[in-house]
Design a protein around this motif. Structure first.
Motif, PDB file in Angstrom:
ATOM      1  N   CYS A  10       0.860  -1.184   0.000  1.00 53.76           N
ATOM      2  CA  CYS A  10       0.000   0.000   0.000  1.00 53.76           C
ATOM      3  C   CYS A  10       0.896   1.235   0.000  1.00 53.76           C
ATOM      4  N   LEU A  11       0.418   2.270  -0.635  1.00 53.15           N
ATOM      5  CA  LEU A  11       1.228   3.460  -0.795  1.00 53.15           C
ATOM      6  C   LEU A  11       0.374   4.698  -0.588  1.00 53.15           C
ATOM      7  N   GLY A  12       0.839   5.614   0.249  1.00 53.05           N
ATOM      8  CA  GLY A  12       0.201   6.908   0.391  1.00 53.05           C
ATOM      9  C   GLY A  12       0.764   7.847  -0.654  1.00 53.05           C
ATOM     10  N   VAL A  13      -0.090   8.636  -1.267  1.00 54.82           N
ATOM     11  CA  VAL A  13       0.327   9.492  -2.384  1.00 54.82           C
ATOM     12  C   VAL A  13       0.046  10.960  -2.050  1.00 54.82           C
ATOM     13  N   PRO A  14       1.030  11.844  -2.247  1.00 54.45           N
ATOM     14  CA  PRO A  14       0.769  13.278  -2.068  1.00 54.45           C
ATOM     15  C   PRO A  14      -0.207  13.769  -3.141  1.00 54.45           C
TER      16      PRO A  14
ATOM     17  N   VAL B   8      -1.929  16.871   0.810  1.00 56.32           N
ATOM     18  CA  VAL B   8      -2.108  15.836   1.823  1.00 56.32           C
ATOM     19  C   VAL B   8      -1.633  14.499   1.265  1.00 56.32           C
ATOM     20  N   ILE B   9      -1.271  13.593   2.172  1.00 54.36           N
ATOM     21  CA  ILE B   9      -0.993  12.210   1.782  1.00 54.36           C
ATOM     22  C   ILE B   9      -2.323  11.480   1.827  1.00 54.36           C
ATOM     23  N   VAL B  10      -2.720  10.862   0.708  1.00 51.11           N
ATOM     24  CA  VAL B  10      -3.964  10.094   0.639  1.00 51.11           C
ATOM     25  C   VAL B  10      -3.602   8.618   0.590  1.00 51.11           C
ATOM     26  N   HIS B  11      -4.227   7.862   1.500  1.00 54.30           N
ATOM     27  CA  HIS B  11      -3.986   6.425   1.600  1.00 54.30           C
ATOM     28  C   HIS B  11      -5.315   5.738   1.899  1.00 54.30           C
ATOM     29  N   ALA B  12      -5.689   4.804   1.052  1.00 50.60           N
ATOM     30  CA  ALA B  12      -6.901   3.996   1.257  1.00 50.60           C
ATOM     31  C   ALA B  12      -8.150   4.854   1.486  1.00 50.60           C
TER      32      ALA B  12
ATOM     33  N   PHE C 166      -8.334   7.939   2.661  1.00 52.96           N
ATOM     34  CA  PHE C 166      -8.243   8.890   3.769  1.00 52.96           C
ATOM     35  C   PHE C 166      -7.019   9.778   3.610  1.00 52.96           C
ATOM     36  N   ALA C 167      -7.186  11.070   3.893  1.00 52.16           N
ATOM     37  CA  ALA C 167      -6.043  11.971   3.991  1.00 52.16           C
ATOM     38  C   ALA C 167      -5.442  11.722   5.370  1.00 52.16           C
ATOM     39  N   ILE C 168      -4.171  11.337   5.415  1.00 51.82           N
ATOM     40  CA  ILE C 168      -3.576  10.947   6.694  1.00 51.82           C
ATOM     41  C   ILE C 168      -2.518  11.920   7.201  1.00 51.82           C
ATOM     42  N   SER C 169      -2.099  12.860   6.350  1.00 49.14           N
ATOM     43  CA  SER C 169      -1.079  13.809   6.771  1.00 49.14           C
ATOM     44  C   SER C 169      -1.091  15.014   5.836  1.00 49.14           C
ATOM     45  N   ARG C 170      -0.810  16.175   6.378  1.00 50.20           N
ATOM     46  CA  ARG C 170      -0.680  17.390   5.575  1.00 50.20           C
ATOM     47  C   ARG C 170       0.795  17.616   5.272  1.00 50.20           C
ATOM     48  N   LEU C 171       1.098  18.102   4.053  1.00 51.50           N
ATOM     49  CA  LEU C 171       2.469  18.362   3.617  1.00 51.50           C
ATOM     50  C   LEU C 171       2.587  19.786   3.112  1.00 51.50           C
ATOM     51  N   ASP C 172       3.807  20.336   3.178  1.00 46.46           N
ATOM     52  CA  ASP C 172       3.985  21.609   2.479  1.00 46.46           C
ATOM     53  C   ASP C 172       4.233  21.296   1.006  1.00 46.46           C
ATOM     54  N   GLU C 173       3.985  22.261   0.147  1.00 46.64           N
ATOM     55  CA  GLU C 173       4.032  22.039  -1.299  1.00 46.64           C
ATOM     56  C   GLU C 173       5.406  21.572  -1.775  1.00 46.64           C
TER      57      GLU C 173
ATOM     58  N   ARG D 149       8.283  13.706  -7.316  1.00 42.80           N
ATOM     59  CA  ARG D 149       9.400  13.549  -8.251  1.00 42.80           C
ATOM     60  C   ARG D 149      10.137  12.238  -7.985  1.00 42.80           C
ATOM     61  N   MET D 150      10.406  11.954  -6.726  1.00 44.75           N
ATOM     62  CA  MET D 150      11.109  10.719  -6.381  1.00 44.75           C
ATOM     63  C   MET D 150      10.267   9.483  -6.685  1.00 44.75           C
ATOM     64  N   MET D 151       8.964   9.561  -6.435  1.00 49.24           N
ATOM     65  CA  MET D 151       8.089   8.425  -6.726  1.00 49.24           C
ATOM     66  C   MET D 151       8.086   8.124  -8.223  1.00 49.24           C
ATOM     67  N   LYS D 152       8.027   9.163  -9.043  1.00 51.88           N
ATOM     68  CA  LYS D 152       8.050   8.966 -10.494  1.00 51.88           C
ATOM     69  C   LYS D 152       9.356   8.312 -10.936  1.00 51.88           C
ATOM     70  N   GLU D 153      10.451   8.729 -10.322  1.00 52.99           N
ATOM     71  CA  GLU D 153      11.748   8.159 -10.656  1.00 52.99           C
ATOM     72  C   GLU D 153      11.823   6.680 -10.265  1.00 52.99           C
ATOM     73  N   VAL D 154      11.363   6.364  -9.076  1.00 54.95           N
ATOM     74  CA  VAL D 154      11.427   4.979  -8.577  1.00 54.95           C
ATOM     75  C   VAL D 154      10.506   4.053  -9.367  1.00 54.95           C
ATOM     76  N   PHE D 155       9.307   4.536  -9.689  1.00 52.15           N
ATOM     77  CA  PHE D 155       8.323   3.674 -10.331  1.00 52.15           C
ATOM     78  C   PHE D 155       8.349   3.726 -11.856  1.00 52.15           C
ATOM     79  N   ALA D 156       9.249   4.513 -12.431  1.00 56.64           N
ATOM     80  CA  ALA D 156       9.357   4.571 -13.891  1.00 56.64           C
ATOM     81  C   ALA D 156       9.901   3.243 -14.407  1.00 56.64           C
ATOM     82  N   PRO D 157       9.459   2.832 -15.581  1.00 56.46           N
ATOM     83  CA  PRO D 157      10.023   1.615 -16.183  1.00 56.46           C
ATOM     84  C   PRO D 157      11.530   1.773 -16.361  1.00 56.46           C
ATOM     85  N   GLU D 158      12.244   0.677 -16.299  1.00 59.24           N
ATOM     86  CA  GLU D 158      13.709   0.684 -16.417  1.00 59.24           C
ATOM     87  C   GLU D 158      14.197   1.475 -17.629  1.00 59.24           C
TER      88      GLU D 158
END
Length: 76
Positions: free
Chosen positions: A2-6, A43-47, A49-56, A64-73
């Motif tokens: 499971c992954l929370g997404v900004p 906010v971080i949204v998981h399942a 629910f918003a579970i945490s507030r983030l600054d922009e 940016r990091m998530m896109k880099e990690v989950f991009a195809p090889e």
């Protein structure tokens, strides 16, 4: 896994928000948050629910990091 997404809040009606990331919109509840959030906040949204507030800046860096990690090889 499971992954929370900004996500950026687009609208709020009571405890329900509509948030967006990369053009994808999702409804989520803010009833678990211990602080006020509104349109334009990140906010971080998981399942559903918003579970945490983030600054922009932190939200954008995380996305940016998530896109880099989950991009195809072959796209890295």
């Amino acid at each position: 896994m499971c992954l929370g997404v900004p996500m950026k809040i687009l609208s709020r009606d009571g405890d329900t928000i509509v948030a967006e990331v990369d053009g994808v919109q999702k409804e989520a509840s803010v009833m678990l948050l211990g602080e006020e959030v509104g349109v334009g906040d990140y906010v971080i949204v998981h399942a559903g629910f918003a579970i945490s507030r983030l600054d922009e800046e932190y939200a954008q860096e995380t996305l940016r990091m998530m896109k880099e990690v989950f991009a195809p090889e072959d796209m890295r």
